[in-house]
Design a protein around this motif. Structure first.
Motif, short mmCIF file in Angstrom:
data_model
loop_
_atom_site.label_atom_id
_atom_site.label_comp_id
_atom_site.label_asym_id
_atom_site.label_seq_id
_atom_site.Cartn_x
_atom_site.Cartn_y
_atom_site.Cartn_z
N UNK A 121 0.86 -1.17 0.00
CA UNK A 121 0.00 0.00 0.00
C UNK A 121 0.90 1.22 0.00
N UNK A 122 0.42 2.31 -0.54
CA UNK A 122 1.24 3.51 -0.62
C UNK A 122 0.63 4.62 0.24
N UNK A 123 1.52 5.36 0.88
CA UNK A 123 1.08 6.50 1.70
C UNK A 123 1.85 7.73 1.22
N UNK A 128 5.33 15.11 -1.58
CA UNK A 128 4.42 14.80 -2.68
C UNK A 128 4.61 13.41 -3.26
N UNK A 129 5.70 12.75 -2.96
CA UNK A 129 5.93 11.40 -3.44
C UNK A 129 5.16 10.41 -2.56
N UNK A 130 5.24 9.14 -2.92
CA UNK A 130 4.57 8.11 -2.16
C UNK A 130 5.57 7.12 -1.59
#
Length: 262
Positions: A121-123, A128-130
């Motif tokens: 999963x990405x946060x 601004x990146x993940x």
């Protein structure tokens, strides 16, 4: 504040604040089980041996991963944490807690335990990146936390007092506090601020295991660590297994500030 572990230690260690801890041995997690004292009694002997014999290789550790320790690990999990690839939640595992713990304990002790892939999963990051986050299944989290507690009994005796990263009972705020006091009391000409790019993604799994084997001679513990390293990552239905790196966000991998919410 607390004086240094050794008389000749650097000034930064002499003035550090220990955030309520007492030495390197009193940093246990919050007590949740009624028989916490008996659960920790065995690890206290491990701590003493690690403190007194710095080159000791511990060949019998898996028996410290008891049902009681697994139960404590379960209660330390976040009840609202996102489920892993198996979809199991804290509440679902709790519904048949003792049966689940008995089964997990038997699998770990017999070698039948198999680690599931972590769910990717990405946060969002402040820039601004993940950031990729690996969400492990509850059984993996429980087993990992129990093993971490056993390993902490050894490595907390090896770490120096001015080491703060990912240690129980310490945080980045304690490190900043120690740095502030050190700068205030000691003449300082320069401060070095460095960050290793993609450290966890590029970490050599082989070197990690070789490092562990300097102190851990119980191959059953080593095999558990290898299983977690090789479990892989499931993303959009695709399983990938890498020879390098560790999935950030699992209990066995130090979490960052952003990851603690998961």
């Amino acid at each position: 504040m607390k004086p240094a572990n050794n008389v000749g230690d650097p000034a930064a260690e002499r003035v550090e604040r220990r955030a309520g801890t007492k030495g390197n041995t009193g940093q246990s997690n919050t007590c949740r089980a009624q028989n916490r004292e008996s659960v920790s009694h065995g690890l206290e002997r491990v701590r003493q041996a690690a403190r007194q014999r710095k080159k000791e290789r511990f060949t019998a550790l898996l028996h410290h991963v008891t049902i009681d320790r697994l139960r404590e690990s379960f209660h330390a999990l976040k009840r609202k944490a996102a489920p892993g690839v198996d979809g199991m939640t804290w509440q679902y595992f709790d519904a048949e807690l003792e049966e689940n713990l008995q089964r997990l304990h038997a699998q770990v002790q017999s070698g039948a335990y198999r680690a599931l892939p972590v769910r990717r999963q990405y946060i969002p990051k402040p820039d601004g990146k993940q950031r990729p986050l690996g969400i492990a299944a509850p059984e993996d989290k429980i087993a990992q936390r129990a093993v971490v507690e056993v390993l902490n009994a050894i490595y907390e005796e090896d770490f120096l007092g001015f080491s703060y990263g990912f240690r129980p009972g310490r945080s980045q705020h304690d490190a900043m506090d120690a740095l502030s006091v050190a700068i205030d009391r000691t003449p300082v000409n320069w401060i070095l601020d460095a960050d290793i790019r993609n450290f966890f993604d590029g970490l050599s799994q082989d070197w990690l295991v070789r490092f562990l084997e300097h102190r851990i001679g119980d191959q059953r513990i080593i095999r558990l660590v290898r299983k977690w390293l090789k479990a892989g990552v499931l993303e959009d239905g695709e399983l990938s297994v890498s020879e390098t790196g560790t999935p950030q966000g699992s209990v066995i991998t130090p979490p960052t500030t952003e990851q603690t919410a998961a």
